[in-house]
Design an enzyme around this catalytic site. Structure first.
Site, PDB file in Angstrom:
ATOM      1  N   GLY A 190       0.946  -1.131  -0.037  1.00 43.27           N
ATOM      2  CA  GLY A 190      -0.065   0.064  -0.081  1.00 43.27           C
ATOM      3  C   GLY A 190       0.864   1.215  -0.084  1.00 43.27           C
ATOM      4  N   VAL A 191       0.309   2.240   0.488  1.00 40.04           N
ATOM      5  CA  VAL A 191       1.077   3.605   0.495  1.00 40.04           C
ATOM      6  C   VAL A 191       2.445   3.670   1.336  1.00 40.04           C
ATOM      7  CG1 VAL A 191       0.592   5.999   0.596  1.00 40.04           C
ATOM      8  CG2 VAL A 191      -1.352   4.493   0.197  1.00 40.04           C
ATOM      9  N   ILE A 192       2.147   3.127   2.510  1.00 38.48           N
ATOM     10  CA  ILE A 192       3.353   3.026   3.252  1.00 38.48           C
ATOM     11  C   ILE A 192       4.447   2.160   2.949  1.00 38.48           C
ATOM     12  CG2 ILE A 192       4.223   2.719   5.677  1.00 38.48           C
ATOM     13  CD1 ILE A 192       1.550   3.578   6.758  1.00 38.48           C
ATOM     14  N   GLU A 211       2.341  -8.827  -0.845  1.00 39.18           N
ATOM     15  CA  GLU A 211       1.141  -8.280  -0.983  1.00 39.18           C
ATOM     16  C   GLU A 211       0.144  -9.319  -1.086  1.00 39.18           C
ATOM     17  OE1 GLU A 211      -0.555  -5.086  -0.701  1.00 39.18           O
ATOM     18  OE2 GLU A 211      -2.333  -6.543  -1.429  1.00 39.18           O
ATOM     19  N   VAL A 277      -0.055  -3.004   6.750  1.00 39.37           N
ATOM     20  CA  VAL A 277      -1.361  -3.696   6.235  1.00 39.37           C
ATOM     21  C   VAL A 277      -2.522  -2.703   6.350  1.00 39.37           C
ATOM     22  CG1 VAL A 277      -0.305  -6.053   6.383  1.00 39.37           C
ATOM     23  CG2 VAL A 277      -1.561  -4.895   8.352  1.00 39.37           C
ATOM     24  N   ARG A 279      -4.182   1.012   8.427  1.00 39.80           N
ATOM     25  CA  ARG A 279      -4.472   1.650   9.838  1.00 39.80           C
ATOM     26  C   ARG A 279      -5.986   1.445  10.106  1.00 39.80           C
ATOM     27  NH1 ARG A 279      -0.187   4.551  11.576  1.00 39.80           N
ATOM     28  NH2 ARG A 279      -1.533   6.038  12.721  1.00 39.80           N
ATOM     29  N   HIS A 451       5.699  26.913 -21.057  1.00 37.09           N
ATOM     30  CA  HIS A 451       6.468  26.226 -21.862  1.00 37.09           C
ATOM     31  C   HIS A 451       8.016  26.333 -21.407  1.00 37.09           C
ATOM     32  CE1 HIS A 451       8.277  23.541 -24.789  1.00 37.09           C
ATOM     33  NE2 HIS A 451       8.932  24.633 -25.133  1.00 37.09           N
TER      34      HIS A 451
HETATM   35  P1  FAD Z   1      -3.997  11.853  13.969  1.00 37.36           P
HETATM   36  O1  FAD Z   1      -2.947  12.508  13.069  1.00 37.36           O
HETATM   37  O2  FAD Z   1      -3.614  10.418  14.345  1.00 37.36           O
HETATM   38  O3  FAD Z   1      -3.850  12.575  15.049  1.00 37.36           O
HETATM   39  C1  FAD Z   1      -4.679  12.167  16.270  1.00 37.36           C
HETATM   40  C2  FAD Z   1      -4.248  12.679  17.534  1.00 37.36           C
HETATM   41  O4  FAD Z   1      -4.969  12.411  18.653  1.00 37.36           O
HETATM   42  C3  FAD Z   1      -2.747  12.103  18.114  1.00 37.36           C
HETATM   43  O5  FAD Z   1      -1.822  12.994  18.454  1.00 37.36           O
HETATM   44  C4  FAD Z   1      -3.125  11.151  19.349  1.00 37.36           C
HETATM   45  O6  FAD Z   1      -2.223  11.042  20.270  1.00 37.36           O
HETATM   46  C5  FAD Z   1      -4.338  12.006  19.819  1.00 37.36           C
HETATM   47  N1  FAD Z   1      -5.235  10.955  20.715  1.00 37.36           N
HETATM   48  C6  FAD Z   1      -5.811  10.076  20.319  1.00 37.36           C
HETATM   49  N2  FAD Z   1      -6.696   9.652  21.426  1.00 37.36           N
HETATM   50  C7  FAD Z   1      -6.806  10.347  22.250  1.00 37.36           C
HETATM   51  C8  FAD Z   1      -7.255  10.711  23.370  1.00 37.36           C
HETATM   52  N3  FAD Z   1      -8.053  10.111  23.910  1.00 37.36           N
HETATM   53  N4  FAD Z   1      -6.898  11.929  24.439  1.00 37.36           N
HETATM   54  C9  FAD Z   1      -6.058  12.709  23.767  1.00 37.36           C
HETATM   55  N5  FAD Z   1      -5.546  12.794  22.471  1.00 37.36           N
HETATM   56  C10 FAD Z   1      -5.582  11.575  21.856  1.00 37.36           C
HETATM   57  N6  FAD Z   1      -1.475  11.590   4.665  1.00 37.36           N
HETATM   58  C11 FAD Z   1      -1.408  12.497   3.746  1.00 37.36           C
HETATM   59  O7  FAD Z   1      -2.104  13.279   3.595  1.00 37.36           O
HETATM   60  N7  FAD Z   1       0.016  12.693   3.167  1.00 37.36           N
HETATM   61  C12 FAD Z   1       1.003  12.096   3.396  1.00 37.36           C
HETATM   62  O8  FAD Z   1       2.051  12.245   2.788  1.00 37.36           O
HETATM   63  C13 FAD Z   1       0.743  11.093   4.508  1.00 37.36           C
HETATM   64  N8  FAD Z   1       1.971  10.129   4.787  1.00 37.36           N
HETATM   65  C14 FAD Z   1       1.756   9.359   5.796  1.00 37.36           C
HETATM   66  C15 FAD Z   1       2.943   8.211   6.168  1.00 37.36           C
HETATM   67  C16 FAD Z   1       2.649   7.501   7.303  1.00 37.36           C
HETATM   68  C17 FAD Z   1       3.973   6.583   7.409  1.00 37.36           C
HETATM   69  C18 FAD Z   1       1.544   7.485   7.859  1.00 37.36           C
HETATM   70  C19 FAD Z   1       1.343   6.337   9.106  1.00 37.36           C
HETATM   71  C20 FAD Z   1       0.384   8.309   7.641  1.00 37.36           C
HETATM   72  C21 FAD Z   1       0.480   9.177   6.549  1.00 37.36           C
HETATM   73  N9  FAD Z   1      -0.608   9.913   6.195  1.00 37.36           N
HETATM   74  C22 FAD Z   1      -0.514  10.885   5.068  1.00 37.36           C
HETATM   75  C23 FAD Z   1      -1.796   9.971   6.771  1.00 37.36           C
HETATM   76  C24 FAD Z   1      -1.943  11.029   8.072  1.00 37.36           C
HETATM   77  O9  FAD Z   1      -0.810  11.172   8.984  1.00 37.36           O
HETATM   78  C25 FAD Z   1      -3.389  10.903   8.643  1.00 37.36           C
HETATM   79  O10 FAD Z   1      -4.328  10.792   7.625  1.00 37.36           O
HETATM   80  C26 FAD Z   1      -3.531  12.058   9.732  1.00 37.36           C
HETATM   81  O11 FAD Z   1      -2.577  12.235  10.302  1.00 37.36           O
HETATM   82  C27 FAD Z   1      -4.951  11.914  10.033  1.00 37.36           C
HETATM   83  O12 FAD Z   1      -5.020  13.177  11.014  1.00 37.36           O
HETATM   84  P2  FAD Z   1      -5.959  13.067  12.219  1.00 37.36           P
HETATM   85  O13 FAD Z   1      -6.007  14.455  12.956  1.00 37.36           O
HETATM   86  O14 FAD Z   1      -7.402  12.492  11.952  1.00 37.36           O
HETATM   87  O15 FAD Z   1      -5.525  12.125  13.305  1.00 37.36           O
HETATM   88  P1  NAD Z   2      -2.984   0.733   2.752  1.00 37.94           P
HETATM   89  O1  NAD Z   2      -4.466   0.566   2.755  1.00 37.94           O
HETATM   90  O2  NAD Z   2      -2.589   1.770   1.909  1.00 37.94           O
HETATM   91  O3  NAD Z   2      -2.169  -0.781   2.168  1.00 37.94           O
HETATM   92  C1  NAD Z   2      -2.124  -1.968   2.862  1.00 37.94           C
HETATM   93  C2  NAD Z   2      -1.780  -3.140   2.036  1.00 37.94           C
HETATM   94  O4  NAD Z   2      -1.716  -4.102   2.584  1.00 37.94           O
HETATM   95  C3  NAD Z   2      -3.103  -3.113   1.014  1.00 37.94           C
HETATM   96  O5  NAD Z   2      -2.596  -3.307  -0.429  1.00 37.94           O
HETATM   97  C4  NAD Z   2      -3.435  -4.528   1.524  1.00 37.94           C
HETATM   98  O6  NAD Z   2      -4.172  -5.595   0.443  1.00 37.94           O
HETATM   99  C5  NAD Z   2      -2.197  -5.112   2.003  1.00 37.94           C
HETATM  100  N1  NAD Z   2      -2.647  -6.111   3.108  1.00 37.94           N
HETATM  101  C6  NAD Z   2      -3.567  -6.050   3.942  1.00 37.94           C
HETATM  102  N2  NAD Z   2      -3.400  -7.208   4.776  1.00 37.94           N
HETATM  103  C7  NAD Z   2      -2.142  -7.836   4.438  1.00 37.94           C
HETATM  104  C8  NAD Z   2      -1.687  -9.379   4.532  1.00 37.94           C
HETATM  105  N3  NAD Z   2      -1.971  -9.962   5.869  1.00 37.94           N
HETATM  106  N4  NAD Z   2      -0.539  -9.697   4.116  1.00 37.94           N
HETATM  107  C9  NAD Z   2      -0.099  -8.811   3.043  1.00 37.94           C
HETATM  108  N5  NAD Z   2      -0.762  -7.870   2.502  1.00 37.94           N
HETATM  109  C10 NAD Z   2      -1.793  -7.350   3.238  1.00 37.94           C
HETATM  110  O7  NAD Z   2      -2.334   1.014   3.934  1.00 37.94           O
HETATM  111  P2  NAD Z   2      -0.799   1.177   4.766  1.00 37.94           P
HETATM  112  O8  NAD Z   2       0.226   1.189   3.507  1.00 37.94           O
HETATM  113  O9  NAD Z   2      -0.679   0.895   5.804  1.00 37.94           O
HETATM  114  O10 NAD Z   2      -1.211   2.699   4.900  1.00 37.94           O
HETATM  115  C11 NAD Z   2      -2.303   3.280   5.869  1.00 37.94           C
HETATM  116  C12 NAD Z   2      -2.815   4.447   5.385  1.00 37.94           C
HETATM  117  O11 NAD Z   2      -2.183   5.598   5.804  1.00 37.94           O
HETATM  118  C13 NAD Z   2      -2.914   4.685   3.930  1.00 37.94           C
HETATM  119  O12 NAD Z   2      -4.074   3.991   3.533  1.00 37.94           O
HETATM  120  C14 NAD Z   2      -3.280   6.192   3.864  1.00 37.94           C
HETATM  121  O13 NAD Z   2      -4.748   6.306   3.947  1.00 37.94           O
HETATM  122  C15 NAD Z   2      -2.266   6.858   4.858  1.00 37.94           C
HETATM  123  N6  NAD Z   2      -1.190   6.917   4.144  1.00 37.94           N
HETATM  124  C16 NAD Z   2      -1.145   8.092   3.454  1.00 37.94           C
HETATM  125  C17 NAD Z   2       0.061   8.373   2.777  1.00 37.94           C
HETATM  126  C18 NAD Z   2      -0.080   9.485   1.550  1.00 37.94           C
HETATM  127  O14 NAD Z   2      -1.056  10.181   1.656  1.00 37.94           O
HETATM  128  N7  NAD Z   2       1.264   9.606   0.915  1.00 37.94           N
HETATM  129  C19 NAD Z   2       1.183   7.836   3.188  1.00 37.94           C
HETATM  130  C20 NAD Z   2       1.363   6.614   3.893  1.00 37.94           C
HETATM  131  C21 NAD Z   2       0.198   6.556   4.681  1.00 37.94           C
END
Ligand code: FAD
Ligand code: NAD
Length: 472
Positions: A190-192, A211, A277, A279, A451
């Site tokens: 997936g994306v990660i 995958e 896999v 979130r 361009h």
């Molecule tokens: P979050 O950012 O998860 O924030 C939630 C906050 O709530 C956290 O600080 C947590 O500690 C706090 N919290 C939870 N429960 C409680 C509680 N009970 N009391 C107090 N605090 C609490 N998205 C993109 O658009 N572009 C990207 O390039 C991108 N890259 C990513 C790369 C990775 C490796 C990962 C894991 C995710 C990525 N994402 C990306 C997804 C993006 O991070 C999330 O969609 C985004 O952070 C969601 O924002 P949110 O505010 O809903 O939650």
């Molecule tokens: P994802 O949903 O993008 O990909 C997970 C992949 O794992 C899927 O292709 C799925 O088929 C596969 N999978 C699931 N269970 C499996 C198993 N048991 N064995 C093998 N493959 C399996 O999830 P992610 O990569 O963990 O990222 C989570 C989310 O975080 C993304 O969906 C995205 O919303 C967010 N994110 C966004 C960005 C960005 O915007 N550039 C970057 C990173 C993460």
């Protein structure tokens, strides 16, 4: 007892943006967040700033420079002698970027007079929120007319590969390996998986991605997914589709991973394994039931089209609710909910949320894919343009990729734009704006593009919808 107009739970891109917008609109707002940084101090910005968007993009950029220095620049006549990698410095730079931005969020909250409260929040019903501080101390009870749940998401765990934080890690561990793993396994293409696989692959790891699905990037347009798989494979990512992981056993020298595919059972040895896999919504410790907040069948906070939960005065946004888990989606929902609380009309167009996957080239899209339109029985016309035919791409030596514009066959209205390009994350913004204004492919085709730019490919793809591209 502290009384606010709005208490936001979570300071990720959904929560801190909701709190700031509420304050801008004259509401008394507090934002509670539980995140602690590596130094044990509160670190705002949630997943995105601490272990998501920001650190991953910092490492993607660093590793891209390293890769270019070794593989792209020699073709430009630039040789740098022996190129060495100081991973410690690269990771420290990433940590510094994170710290700058998390502190920046604290400053934004301060300047907007949002009270920032560190600790874990629990819903108590009747507009009450209890905050347990970090360490010792009495819980604080907040009351508010409105509560916004923005608690984000956490990684999905699978029993076949239990994260131990050492040999087997999730996205957090994969942003901080102490050395470049020789053999890196990743579960999930997936994306990660693709982004972090690209980082470590560029730094020298031999990357294998397992995958479970037979299709590569099923949410992307088929043309783009096909092109991307071809290019990423050429870059060295070994993507094995239809691979179901059956077990992962960490040991002193690495981790042994078993999987099954159409060809039978296999076993691989890796130095490290990343589990990526998906979130899931995070409601741990929140106790939604105590406040009458329903969850849906996937454990997400159930909301209506306006972000309202089943409990009066409680709203929810971002990764904690349905929809793509993207930072900008969370922020837009945060803004919209704050505006509704303030009595304004607000709207988030969930059909126009851009996706970007930061591989190189990047993959980006907005709107619908050809397959989705086929399934919905909507007749459409497609125009595409390869970067091989772009003067600017030739000049930079980055000719992989393509732009595809899909328009309604009857009205010519743009229904989807799909880009695989060196800077697709920036190019897609034009498509989002065009679609937000209901542009036709002809509107884009008649818009002057500078361009030589990569954006000309968007222009040519729009021309190609009517079969009149000039340069291909
Ligand atoms: P979050 O950012 O998860 O924030 C939630 C906050 O709530 C956290 O600080 C947590 O500690 C706090 N919290 C939870 N429960 C409680 C509680 N009970 N009391 C107090 N605090 C609490 N998205 C993109 O658009 N572009 C990207 O390039 C991108 N890259 C990513 C790369 C990775 C490796 C990962 C894991 C995710 C990525 N994402 C990306 C997804 C993006 O991070 C999330 O969609 C985004 O952070 C969601 O924002 P949110 O505010 O809903 O939650
Ligand atoms: P994802 O949903 O993008 O990909 C997970 C992949 O794992 C899927 O292709 C799925 O088929 C596969 N999978 C699931 N269970 C499996 C198993 N048991 N064995 C093998 N493959 C399996 O999830 P992610 O990569 O963990 O990222 C989570 C989310 O975080 C993304 O969906 C995205 O919303 C967010 N994110 C966004 C960005 C960005 O915007 N550039 C970057 C990173 C993460």
């Amino acid at each position: 007892m502290d009384n606010f107009d709005v208490v936001v739970i979570g300071a990720g891109p959904g929560g801190y943006v909701a709190a700031i917008r509420a304050a801008q609109l004259g509401l008394g707002a507090a934002c509670v967040d539980a995140w602690l940084g590596p130094d044990g101090r509160p670190a705002l910005g949630g997943t995105c700033l601490n272990v998501g968007c920001i650190p991953s993009k910092a490492l993607l950029d660093s590793s891209h420079h390293y890769h270019n220095l070794r593989h792209l620049l020699p073709a430009h006549g630039i040789e740098a002698g022996e190129v060495t990698l100081d991973l410690g410095r690269m990771l420290a730079r990433k940590d510094k970027v994170v710290k700058t931005l998390t502190r920046g969020v604290a400053g934004l909250l301060r300047r907007n007079k949002v009270e920032s409260i560190a600790g874990r929040a629990t819903l108590k019903g009747g507009g009450r929120v209890e905050v347990a501080p970090h360490g010792a101390g009495e819980p604080r009870i907040l009351t508010a007319r409105h509560v916004v749940i923005a608690t984000g998401s956490v990684p999905v765990r699978i029993p076949a590969a239990e994260v131990d934080g050492d040999r087997i890690v999730d996205n957090e561990g994969a942003l901080a390996f102490p050395e470049v793993p020789k053999r890196l396994g990743i579960i999930g293409a997936g994306v990660i998986g693709l982004e972090l696989g690209s980082v470590w692959g560029r730094l020298g790891s031999q990357v294998t991605i397992l995958e479970a699905l037979d299709d590569f990037l099923p949410a992307a347009d088929r043309l783009i997914a096909r092109e991307a798989l071809k290019v990423l494979t050429r870059q060295g990512l070994d993507v094995r589709l239809g691979a179901r992981v059956t077990g992962a056993r960490p040991h002193d020298d690495g981790v042994t991973v078993g999987y099954e595919d159409a060809g039978g059972r296999h076993e691989c040895e890796f130095d490290r394994l990343v589990v990526a896999v998906g979130r899931r919504a995070n409601t741990e410790g929140l106790d939604p039931a105590a406040a009458g907040v329903d969850l849906d069948a996937h454990g997400r906070v159930a909301v209506d089209a306006y972000g309202r939960t089943s409990a009066e005065g409680i709203w929810a946004v971002g990764d904690a609710v349905a929809g793509p888990m993207l930072a900008h989606k969370a922020s837009e929902e945060g803004v919209a909910v704050a505006e509704r609380i303030a009595g304004q009309a607000a709207h988030v167009d969930h059909g126009l949320i851009p996706w970007v996957i930061y591989t190189h080239p990047e993959i980006a899209w907005v709107g619908r894919t050809g397959a989705e339109l086929d399934a919905a029985g909507i007749a459409h016309r497609t125009g595409s343009f390869p970067f091989l035919a772009s003067g600017r791409a030739q000049g930079s030596g980055e000719t992989d990729g393509v732009v595809e514009v899909i328009a309604d066959a009857a009205t010519d209205r743009i229904l989807g734009v799909h880009v695989f390009a060196a800077n697709a994350s920036e190019l897609i913004a034009e498509a989002v704006v065009a679609m937000a204004f209901d542009a036709s492919a002809e509107d884009v085709a008649r818009t002057i593009h500078a361009h030589p730019t990569l954006a000309e490919a968007m222009h040519e793809a729009a021309l190609a919808v009517a079969g009149r591209a000039i340069h291909v």
